[in-house]
Write a protein that holds these residues in place. Structure first.
Motif, PDB file in Angstrom:
ATOM      1  N   TYR A   1      14.185   0.068  -1.279  1.00 30.78           N
ATOM      2  CA  TYR A   1      14.577   1.208  -2.100  1.00 30.78           C
ATOM      3  C   TYR A   1      16.097   1.329  -2.217  1.00 30.78           C
ATOM      4  O   TYR A   1      16.598   2.318  -2.761  1.00 30.78           O
ATOM      5  N   GLY A   2      16.812   0.345  -1.703  1.00 27.34           N
ATOM      6  CA  GLY A   2      18.266   0.281  -1.895  1.00 27.34           C
ATOM      7  C   GLY A   2      19.030   1.416  -1.239  1.00 27.34           C
ATOM      8  O   GLY A   2      20.062   1.847  -1.754  1.00 27.34           O
TER       9      GLY A   2
ATOM     10  N   LEU B   1      14.044   8.607   4.198  1.00 33.42           N
ATOM     11  CA  LEU B   1      12.626   8.709   3.816  1.00 33.42           C
ATOM     12  C   LEU B   1      12.431   9.742   2.701  1.00 33.42           C
ATOM     13  O   LEU B   1      11.611   9.543   1.805  1.00 33.42           O
ATOM     14  N   ARG B   2      13.216  10.807   2.743  1.00 36.90           N
ATOM     15  CA  ARG B   2      13.118  11.793   1.651  1.00 36.90           C
ATOM     16  C   ARG B   2      13.605  11.165   0.343  1.00 36.90           C
ATOM     17  O   ARG B   2      13.013  11.378  -0.712  1.00 36.90           O
TER      18      ARG B   2
ATOM     19  N   LYS C   1      12.302  -2.802   6.118  1.00 37.48           N
ATOM     20  CA  LYS C   1      12.130  -3.481   4.819  1.00 37.48           C
ATOM     21  C   LYS C   1      12.031  -2.459   3.691  1.00 37.48           C
ATOM     22  O   LYS C   1      12.600  -2.645   2.609  1.00 37.48           O
ATOM     23  N   LEU C   2      11.293  -1.377   3.947  1.00 37.43           N
ATOM     24  CA  LEU C   2      11.086  -0.349   2.911  1.00 37.43           C
ATOM     25  C   LEU C   2      12.433   0.278   2.524  1.00 37.43           C
ATOM     26  O   LEU C   2      12.711   0.492   1.335  1.00 37.43           O
TER      27      LEU C   2
ATOM     28  N   ASP D   1       0.839  -1.215   0.000  1.00 32.86           N
ATOM     29  CA  ASP D   1       0.000   0.000   0.000  1.00 32.86           C
ATOM     30  C   ASP D   1       0.867   1.254   0.000  1.00 32.86           C
ATOM     31  O   ASP D   1       0.545   2.246  -0.652  1.00 32.86           O
ATOM     32  N   ILE D   2       1.968   1.208   0.741  1.00 34.65           N
ATOM     33  CA  ILE D   2       2.783   2.424   0.823  1.00 34.65           C
ATOM     34  C   ILE D   2       3.461   2.702  -0.519  1.00 34.65           C
ATOM     35  O   ILE D   2       3.585   3.865  -0.929  1.00 34.65           O
ATOM     36  N   GLN D   3       3.836   1.632  -1.217  1.00 34.60           N
ATOM     37  CA  GLN D   3       4.442   1.870  -2.534  1.00 34.60           C
ATOM     38  C   GLN D   3       3.422   2.462  -3.500  1.00 34.60           C
ATOM     39  O   GLN D   3       3.741   3.371  -4.277  1.00 34.60           O
TER      40      GLN D   3
END
Ligand code: SF4
Ligand code: SF4
Ligand code: FES
Length: 574
Positions: A391-392, A257-258, A386-387, A213-215
């Motif tokens: 996103y590496g 996060l940015r 995990k997120l 959902d967040i993606q």
């Protein structure tokens, strides 16, 4: 009484009253376990911990067998190793073969044991029983097919959390772990604390993941995605990225996060400051009117649900303040959005919390304004880790950044919300100022920070003495609430957190942390409080600005509309 035993032909000291397993562990000898868990009564259910004791024909379960003077024990004899291997093979015989896709892949105790015992082929094939996945709860997913019936969750829910939602149902090979009458979790007395998830060795209990959902939200350009980071989160995942366990990585997380694409990043400690301001005003109002005392905290959504189900008669005592997560959600949509020239509906509000009950809280119908949820989606600390990997982002190669304004400054009191006693300590500081117009000479109140399950702290405020009680976890709560019910309790404010130690030990925190890691998280928070200059919510210039610019005054009309809520009895099948 101390005596000696012989283990693997070595003489070792032992203590009467200890189990064989405890003695082995004290002497640095590792024996695998599955059902055993520190702090819970041993059941001897899985038998993985078996050892050979001279003079006893059958292998004995070391976790539930007392050590005796002169015992001769073999922990890894061929017979013992073979027995353990067969036991794990039996567990695997009817286990789903979807490890690659399992939530716990790479972090599963059954997987680890199979590796440890060098299980490389399926020698025993059992009938795979089909079970329905229970996806009803916004917090916890139950996958009975992966359950190995160790009972850790049942005992944790009962003995530690005092909720007793989970139980063994049916008999023999039909046994499963479920809720009363096998109802789905969301219709049960489950308070969504997630502590059963923390102890489950497999993927049988796991969080309701919102990673997909967040993606989707990040890829949707029709809204701004705004994120808030809970106070406990920033000290709980450094080890996930090879950094020192318990280190505060707030700045690195903001930067990460940015990079991932969040448009604005805020710190929930700011709205913890707001919660302090609102709570103090509410407490003083009740104190003056001599009604609805003691005021009981309402920041922990698992505790709120517990009260709604088991103590509805005490709900008028609960603070009407929304939790910091919900307050932040509300001011983001109702103040920040307007300041940015956006409609509330153009904001997608996300929080990262150490708690699974926060996922439940965000979905409560009360937590809305003008038909929009204060918070649209909640990720756990585990999901955040995990997120970041997804996103590496290399956390060791980014520069820390500051949270966004107008909520970019917090007090260290707001950060204290992460630990048991922190809410009460922070409220005491601002209460002192509100009554006396002076600040406490020494705002650090050690009694609030102890590990006791019940902490009683009296604070002299001007002419009055305010009495605080902190319930650290739910184990000792029943007795306290009985005394509240009977009017015998002598207190003005009671803080309750469902997880022992507070949010630093929440059900959404990374797996594998031990007691020392959890204590280190709290220690880091206390160290921040020692060195930072803004130690009280009422000293936070951005909080003062928010009142001046928008809210007007604590517990005033606007605050009541946006930041306060009432709870009512919740009927569940017990
Ligand atoms: S989430 Fe908490 S209350 Fe619910 S079943 Fe698990 S331990 Fe029990
Ligand atoms: S759900 Fe997990 S903790 Fe509970 S009995 Fe099954 S395997 Fe053990
Ligand atoms: S760990 Fe001892 S019987 Fe399960």
């Amino acid at each position: 009484m101390n005596f000696e035993i012989e283990v693997n032909n070595r003489t070792l000291p032992a203590h009467k009253g200890d189990t064989i397993l405890a003695t082995l562990n004290k002497n640095g000898i590792k024996v695998p376990t599955l059902c055993n868990l520190k702090g819970l009564s041993p059941t001897g259910a899985c038998r993985i911990c078996v050892v050979e004791v001279e003079g006893i024909q059958n292998l004995v379960t070391s976790c539930s067998y007392p050590v005796r003077d002169g015992m001769k024990i073999q922990t890894h004899s061929p017979r013992v190793v073979k027995a353990r291997k067969t036991l794990v093979e039996l567990l695997l015989s009817n286990h789903p073969d979807d490890c690659l896709y399992c939530e716990r892949n790479g972090n599963c105790e059954l997987q680890d044991l199979s590796v440890e015992l060098n299980i490389r082929e399926r020698r025993i094939s059992g009938k795979k029983t089909r079970h329905r996945l229970d996806l009803s709860s916004p917090s916890v997913v139950r996958d009975p097919a992966k359950c190995i019936l160790c009972g850790r969750c049942v005992r944790t829910c009962d003995e530690i959390q005092s909720v007793a939602t989970l139980e063994f149902l049916n008999r023999g090979s039909n046994t499963i772990v479920g809720t009363t009458m096998n109802r789905d979790l969301n219709f049960s007395s489950c308070i969504a604390c997630g502590q059963c998830v923390m102890v489950c060795p497999t993927g049988a209990l796991h969080e309701h993941s919102n990673l997909d959902d967040i993606q989707d939200a990040l890829n949707n350009k029709s809204h701004k995605v705004v994120l808030q980071l809970g106070p406990a989160v920033t000290v709980s995942l450094a080890e996930e990225f090879g950094l020192k366990s318990g280190k505060d990585i707030n700045g690195l997380l903001v930067a990460a996060l940015r990079k991932i694409g969040f448009d604005f990043v805020f710190d929930t400690s700011f709205s913890a400051d707001l919660t302090i301001m609102e709570s103090v005003a509410e407490l003083l109002e009740r104190f003056k009117a001599k009604e609805n005392l003691p005021m009981i905290s309402s920041c922990c959504p698992a505790w709120v649900k517990y009260a709604e189900q088991f103590y509805p008669d005490l709900l008028p005592l609960l603070s009407t303040c929304k939790s910091p997560q919900q307050m932040m959600g509300s001011i983001i949509k109702n103040y920040f959005a307007q300041n940015k020239g956006l409609k509330s509906s153009e904001i997608f509000s996300v929080s990262v919390m150490p708690c699974l009950a926060k996922k439940f809280e965000a979905q409560r119908p009360e937590m809305t304004s003008k038909g929009l949820s204060d918070v649209d989606l909640v990720l756990s600390t585990r999901e955040l880790a995990k997120l970041i990997r997804l996103y590496g982002i290399d956390m060791q190669a980014i520069e820390p950044q500051l949270a966004d304004n107008p909520f970019g400054t917090r007090s260290s009191a707001g950060k204290l919300f992460a630990s048991s006693g922190g809410t009460a300590e922070s409220i005491a500081r601002t209460l002192y100022n509100s009554v006396t117009n002076k600040d406490m000479l020494s705002p650090k109140i050690n009694e609030f920070r102890s590990g006791s399950e019940l902490k009683k702290v009296d604070i002299k405020v001007g002419e009055e003495t305010f009495k605080f009680i902190v319930a650290n976890g739910l184990t000792e709560l029943k007795e306290l609430l009985q005394s509240v019910r009977s009017g015998e309790v002598d207190a003005h404010y009671i803080e309750v957190m469902a997880c022992k130690g507070g949010c630093v030990n929440g059900g959404g925190q990374p797996f594998g942390a031990n007691d020392k890691d959890v204590k280190q998280r709290a220690k880091t928070i206390f160290e921040l409080d020692d060195v930072e200059t803004i130690k009280c919510a009422h000293k936070n210039p951005m909080i003062l600005n928010l009142y001046q610019d928008f809210l007007e005054k604590p517990n005033g009309e606007k605050s009541k509309k946006l930041l306060h809520v009432n709870y009512s009895q919740r009927d569940v099948l017990l």
